[in-house]
Design an enzyme around this catalytic site. Structure first.
Site, mmCIF file in Angstrom:
data_model
loop_
_atom_site.group_PDB
_atom_site.id
_atom_site.type_symbol
_atom_site.label_atom_id
_atom_site.label_comp_id
_atom_site.label_asym_id
_atom_site.label_seq_id
_atom_site.Cartn_x
_atom_site.Cartn_y
_atom_site.Cartn_z
ATOM 1 N N ASP A 8 -0.916 -2.391 -8.410
ATOM 2 C CA ASP A 8 -1.032 -3.132 -7.154
ATOM 3 C C ASP A 8 -0.374 -4.480 -7.422
ATOM 4 O O ASP A 8 -0.988 -5.375 -8.003
ATOM 5 C CB ASP A 8 -2.496 -3.314 -6.750
ATOM 6 C CG ASP A 8 -2.638 -4.124 -5.475
ATOM 7 O OD1 ASP A 8 -1.854 -3.907 -4.535
ATOM 8 O OD2 ASP A 8 -3.531 -4.995 -5.428
ATOM 9 N N GLU A 66 2.324 0.460 -5.313
ATOM 10 C CA GLU A 66 2.191 0.267 -3.871
ATOM 11 C C GLU A 66 3.477 -0.320 -3.321
ATOM 12 O O GLU A 66 4.052 -1.247 -3.889
ATOM 13 C CB GLU A 66 1.018 -0.663 -3.563
ATOM 14 C CG GLU A 66 0.748 -0.785 -2.082
ATOM 15 C CD GLU A 66 -0.535 -1.541 -1.764
ATOM 16 O OE1 GLU A 66 -0.701 -1.888 -0.582
ATOM 17 O OE2 GLU A 66 -1.344 -1.783 -2.673
ATOM 18 N N ASP A 138 -8.065 -6.063 -6.585
ATOM 19 C CA ASP A 138 -6.706 -5.692 -6.977
ATOM 20 C C ASP A 138 -6.709 -4.573 -8.010
ATOM 21 O O ASP A 138 -5.839 -3.696 -8.002
ATOM 22 C CB ASP A 138 -5.959 -6.916 -7.514
ATOM 23 C CG ASP A 138 -5.817 -7.990 -6.450
ATOM 24 O OD1 ASP A 138 -5.030 -7.796 -5.515
ATOM 25 O OD2 ASP A 138 -6.523 -9.014 -6.549
#
Length: 170
Positions: A8, A66, A138
């Protein structure tokens, strides 16, 4: 059992998780790289170096990250894109295949709907991986990326098997 490095990306905190796939995926590590308040190019270098160390230590077989979502703030979107680039380069430099997933794909794979909030992601990641401790948002998102990749890989594998089946019985 392949190990998936989920990322992430962020310009101040980059979440990472190494998840071992199998009948029941389990976490090897779920954590974050917290970046100091320094100039932006230095932070990009720290993302690259930090993830190289993670790759060296945990030896993942693949990387999933991501994808950038479109933001109203163009400067923030550009910084996020650059942080993604530093992370992707760390994986590519080690020869890892890199897959990219949108936030909606990740939320759909983890929660079952594409508009889940961070607390729902955290909860479901803990449930899916059997994690007892609290997860930083996160880090949980990074684990979600890895789980999403595992789900997509399994589906693709089943589709290849189905495509190779003639449908005739012996």
């Amino acid at each position: 059992m392949p190990r998936i490095l989920g990322i992430d990306p962020g310009s101040t905190i980059t979440g990472f998780a190494v998840i071992e796939s199998g009948a029941q995926p389990h976490a090897i590590v779920i954590d974050c790289i917290r970046l100091p308040r320094t100039d932006f190019p230095s932070r990009l270098g720290l993302i690259f170096e930090g993830l190289r160390e993670v790759i060296e230590r945990y030896q993942p077989d693949e990387m999933a990250i991501e994808d950038v979502f479109v933001s109203r703030n163009a400067a923030s979107a550009l910084k996020l894109g650059q942080a993604r680039g530093a992370a992707i380069c760390a994986g590519a430099a080690r020869g890892l295949p890199v897959s990219e997933y949108t936030p909606t794909q990740i939320k759909q794979a983890i929660v079952g709907r594409g508009h889940a909030d961070k607390t729902q992601i955290q909860h479901m990641v803990k449930v899916l991986l059997g994690v007892k401790d609290a997860l930083q948002a996160d880090a949980a998102d990074a684990a979600g990326v890895a789980i999403c990749h595992i789900h997509h890989a399994r589906t693709a594998s089943r589709m290849r098997v189905a495509a190779n089946t003639t449908g005739r019985r012996a």
